[in-house]
Design an enzyme around this catalytic site. Structure first.
Site, PDB file in Angstrom:
ATOM      1  N   ASP A 215     -20.683  45.431  26.111  1.00  0.00           N
ATOM      2  CA  ASP A 215     -19.523  45.739  26.945  1.00  0.00           C
ATOM      3  C   ASP A 215     -20.070  45.690  28.376  1.00  0.00           C
ATOM      4  OD1 ASP A 215     -17.576  46.872  28.476  1.00  0.00           O
ATOM      5  OD2 ASP A 215     -17.244  48.606  27.186  1.00  0.00           O
ATOM      6  N   ALA A 217     -18.905  45.390  31.687  1.00  0.00           N
ATOM      7  CA  ALA A 217     -18.199  45.635  32.949  1.00  0.00           C
ATOM      8  C   ALA A 217     -19.154  45.758  34.142  1.00  0.00           C
ATOM      9  CB  ALA A 217     -17.340  46.887  32.815  1.00  0.00           C
TER      10      ALA A 217
END
Ligand code: F0G
Length: 465
Positions: A215, A217
């Site tokens: 993930d 981000a």
């Protein structure tokens, strides 16, 4: 004299922000049901709700907007994005999505089914939401150090390999479709994961033949911390470190609203062509055709440019030093914060700030309210309200960390703004013993309640009796 640090950019356009009075804020907050998401942005002086989509684009990104190709299929903007992803992250296959949670929705539709188990390091709330929505379980394997804000560990986002091993060896392998490693780990305080840990997790996962997805981000901020903190990496460029990080991943989901410094956008990166093909159908159903997936051509262009700017050392150094500047000011005032300072935010330890507010009355939300009333600064609760109820027992979940996140948008505020925030919070710290109201929930959604929850202030002793 040694030349001091200075920002690696100058400003070309500005936006006026307005202060308000405490009386105005009292009224606004009451009509917002004590949920800061319900405030109008003009009711906020300094907005530290999130660093997501709130950054300032560069002149080059704005120029790219003008060059966007809005063709439905096969736009040049798609290929610009594809090349940037291949160049910086090393993924051959990708699908554009409108933001990070959309990437999760598409990927998980292809990967996760009822009864599955998805280990990771403090999954972000949308990630967990998408897992639980599919009646699967997210298992947190973050190292214990992350849960004590006073412990100064360089990589508090790391996965505890023993915890992970335990999950992998005690469950049928076919029930574990993916391991999600969040870089940096938002929920534990914007804390990085070391290269060593990424390598170890990947090696372990391969023994069981389970794919690892990052993930991503704040992947560039993670690389910055590796450069500064991990032995052997100080001489490497951010992009070299990023490339190495992703040799330990089979894929990635991305909220481009963070480290690609755009206001909207996301994507999924894949190594496996078959999985990419399988996910395409969901992308078409939920997002749009596979060469735009919920993004306009101009947004894909700005995103591609943002990936390059977001992985420049000078930019990252400017950004993360600003976050640390705020952290240092708060520490100097004695305000308890998660140590070390995170990449995108300072996380204030609400349990230590307001020990007299019981967990059932949500100390971090109480603190967010007090900070807003004090100075018109909007932070966000990362605590029990965000943690939702247990999907099975429906009881409130009380996470170990009960935090107020002060999230710094990219290239937006100056250090004078940071000083303002620090003093506002220091004033609350000074009068903390006089805070006798927590909050109680009046109405809430069954999942991801923190966005829309309605609250009332409640006297502290009311619940104790
Ligand atoms: N993963 C992480 C680690 C995130 O921090 C976020 C969003 C997402 C996934 C979802 O991405 O918002 O583009 O759909 N975090 C924002 C925040 C909302 O404030 O931390 P999204």
């Amino acid at each position: 004299m040694e030349l001091p640090f200075a920002e690696s950019y100058k400003m070309k356009m500005v936006e006026t922000i307005r202060k308000s009075t405490r009386e105005e804020r009292e009224t606004w907050l009451k009509s917002a049901r004590y949920n800061l998401f319900n405030l109008k942005s003009e009711q906020v002086f300094i907005d530290l709700l999130t660093d997501s989509g709130t950054g300032a684009m560069s002149d080059r990104q704005w120029s790219e907007m003008m060059l966007g190709d809005e063709s439905y299929a096969g736009a040049s903007s798609y290929y610009k994005m594809k090349n940037a992803i291949r160049d910086i992250l090393g993924f051959e296959y990708f699908l554009p999505t409108h933001q990070g949670r959309a990437a999760e929705n598409v990927l998980f539709s292809a990967l996760i089914k009822k009864g599955d188990i998805v280990p990771g390091n403090s999954h972000f709330d949308t990630t967990k939401g998408h897992i639980e929505y599919r009646n699967a379980t997210a298992v947190d394997c973050t190292i214990d150090e992350a849960f004590s804000t006073t412990v100064n560990h360089p990589f508090k986002g790391n996965i505890d390999l023993e915890k992970l091993k335990h999950v992998l060896s005690n469950n049928p392998v076919e029930r574990i479709p993916v391991i999600i490693v969040t870089v940096t780990c938002n929920s534990s305080g914007g804390q990085p994961v070391s290269i060593q840990n990424l390598r170890d997790v990947y090696t372990l996962a391969k023994k069981y033949n389970i794919p690892v997805f990052f993930d991503s981000a704040r992947f560039a901020e993670n690389a910055y911390f590796i450069k500064l903190r991990e032995p052997g990496y100080s001489g490497k460029t951010i992009r070299e470190i990023v490339r190495e990080m992703y040799t330990y991943a089979d894929g990635m989901t991305m909220s481009s609203k963070k480290d690609a410094i755009v206001n909207m956008g996301g994507f999924i990166g894949f190594r496996d062509e078959q999985l990419w093909k399988k996910a395409q159908t969901f992308n078409i159903m939920f997002e749009g055709f596979i060469t735009y997936g919920g993004m306009s051509g101009r947004d894909m262009n700005a995103l591609a440019q943002g990936l390059y700017e977001g992985t420049e050392f000078e930019y990252l150094d400017t950004r993360i030093r600003q976050v640390a500047y705020l952290g240092k000011r708060l520490s100097d005032f004695g305000v308890p914060v998660q140590m070390p300072y995170g990449g995108h935010a300072i996380f204030v330890d609400a349990k230590r700030f307001l020990p007299h507010i019981p967990k059932e009355q949500f100390p971090a939300q109480t603190l967010a309210i007090e900070l807003y009333l004090e100075g018109g600064v909007r932070g966000v609760e990362i605590g029990a309200i965000l943690a939702d109820r247990d999907p099975v027992t429906r009881k409130n979940r009380y996470p170990e960390l009960e935090l107020l996140r002060l999230t710094i948008p990219r290239r937006v505020y100056t250090n004078n703004h940071m000083d303002y925030v620090a003093v506002a919070l220091a004033n609350v710290w000074e009068r903390r013993d006089d805070i006798h109201h927590g909050v109680k929930i009046v109405s809430e959604a069954p999942i991801m309640r923190h966005f829309t929850v309605e609250l009332e202030r409640a006297e502290v002793h009311a619940l104790a009796h």
